[in-house]
Motif scaffolding. Structure first.
Motif, PDB file in Angstrom:
ATOM      1  N   PHE A 100     -76.751 -22.470 -97.776  1.00 56.44           N
ATOM      2  CA  PHE A 100     -76.950 -22.269 -96.278  1.00 56.44           C
ATOM      3  C   PHE A 100     -78.590 -21.971 -96.176  1.00 56.44           C
ATOM      4  N   VAL A 101     -79.059 -22.178 -94.950  1.00 52.87           N
ATOM      5  CA  VAL A 101     -80.512 -22.030 -94.625  1.00 52.87           C
ATOM      6  C   VAL A 101     -80.768 -20.590 -93.909  1.00 52.87           C
ATOM      7  N   VAL A 142     -81.041 -14.931 -89.125  1.00 51.01           N
ATOM      8  CA  VAL A 142     -80.340 -16.229 -88.524  1.00 51.01           C
ATOM      9  C   VAL A 142     -79.863 -17.090 -89.849  1.00 51.01           C
ATOM     10  N   THR A 143     -78.467 -17.373 -90.120  1.00 54.74           N
ATOM     11  CA  THR A 143     -77.852 -18.083 -91.092  1.00 54.74           C
ATOM     12  C   THR A 143     -77.229 -19.415 -90.430  1.00 54.74           C
ATOM     13  N   TRP A 144     -77.705 -20.445 -90.892  1.00 56.09           N
ATOM     14  CA  TRP A 144     -76.865 -21.824 -90.796  1.00 56.09           C
ATOM     15  C   TRP A 144     -76.258 -22.088 -91.943  1.00 56.09           C
ATOM     16  N   VAL A 145     -75.051 -22.469 -92.103  1.00 53.93           N
ATOM     17  CA  VAL A 145     -74.215 -22.846 -93.300  1.00 53.93           C
ATOM     18  C   VAL A 145     -74.060 -24.221 -93.168  1.00 53.93           C
ATOM     19  N   LEU A 146     -74.727 -24.970 -94.405  1.00 54.20           N
ATOM     20  CA  LEU A 146     -74.723 -26.557 -94.473  1.00 54.20           C
ATOM     21  C   LEU A 146     -73.482 -26.973 -95.460  1.00 54.20           C
ATOM     22  N   GLU A 147     -72.881 -26.177 -96.115  1.00 53.09           N
ATOM     23  CA  GLU A 147     -71.919 -26.726 -97.025  1.00 53.09           C
ATOM     24  C   GLU A 147     -71.291 -25.454 -97.637  1.00 53.09           C
ATOM     25  N   GLY A 148     -69.934 -25.716 -97.760  1.00 53.84           N
ATOM     26  CA  GLY A 148     -69.077 -24.804 -98.232  1.00 53.84           C
ATOM     27  C   GLY A 148     -68.807 -23.421 -97.113  1.00 53.84           C
TER      28      GLY A 148
END
Length: 245
Positions: free
Chosen positions: A130-131, A81-87
């Motif tokens: 990303f996390v 699971v990937t959550w994009v924070l920036e860019g």
């Protein structure tokens, strides 16, 4: 006390993990911080939390000659699971999926019986953060799949199911990722589940007297529902589990 790998126990069921204690890896164009034991950074006391076996915080800088990120590589028997924070992150995999995953969007890659994928920064979008979490699946040998979605759209949405629950489908039973974007002074109640991993991706929050700064995490086990209050604008990521780890 902040620091050390078991950091601070409050009431026996709340463990605070300072972001500054995370192990890290620097490769050309990439900085990764690991919340759990990972690769050469072996820590037998910190192998995971319930089905959660990886929680990495990646920063990709596409400014150099090298492609920033992860070239094609294999996985199997994982929910990624990937959550994009920036860019923005460019994802390509052997199911035929190819997407530019922008900030505020999540993706779920169910590796199942085996898949190959790559994840690199989108040069047009600059720096990417990303996390990414890896979870053990509830069933083995499944057909690999990929899905993408987004939420929340504003801080008014509160703490929102992004993956699992009412969010994107996830092959780990009883697990869900919730995200909130909180303005200063805004509060949200955590889910009433027996186990939670609460991560301050940005900003700073107070969790019932426990202070979290950007990069800090708290692991809650068998705790009553708690309220999180933002001390400054914050992006909060919560993994909630219906069973104790």
């Amino acid at each position: 006390m902040r620091g050390g790998h078991i950091r601070e126990d409050i009431g026996m069921t709340v463990a605070l993990y300072a972001g500054s204690d995370r192990s890290s890896e620097t490769v050309k164009g990439r900085l990764t911080r690991h919340s759990f034991s990972f690769g050469p950074h072996y820590d037998p006391a910190n192998l995971g939390f319930g089905p959660l076996v990886c929680h990495n915080d990646d920063v990709l800088d596409p400014g150099g000659a090298e492609v920033a990120g992860y070239a094609e590589h294999p996985h199997s028997e994982l929910e990624i699971v990937t959550w994009v924070l920036e860019g923005a992150l460019v994802h390509t995999d052997s199911t035929g999926a190819s997407h530019v995953v922008e900030a505020g969007r999540a993706q779920v890659l169910s590796a199942g019986s085996g898949i190959r994928h790559s994840e690199v920064a989108d040069p047009a979008s600059g720096r990417c953060r990303f996390v990414q979490a890896w979870l053990a699946p509830s069933a083995s040998g499944t057909t690999p799949s990929y899905v993408i979605g987004e939420a929340p759209s504003s801080e008014a949405d509160g703490l929102v199911d992004v993956v699992g629950g009412r969010g994107l489908p996830l092959g780990t039973d009883g697990a869900r990722l919730l995200v909130a974007r909180l303005g200063r002074g805004r509060s949200v109640a955590l889910p009433d589940d027996p186990a939670q991993h609460v991560f301050a991706a940005t900003g700073a929050v107070d969790l019932g007297g426990v202070a979290l700064r950007a990069g800090d995490a708290v692991r809650l086990t068998d705790e009553p529902a708690r309220t999180v209050r933002a001390e400054e604008p914050t992006e909060l990521l919560v993994w909630s589990f219906s069973r104790q780890p």
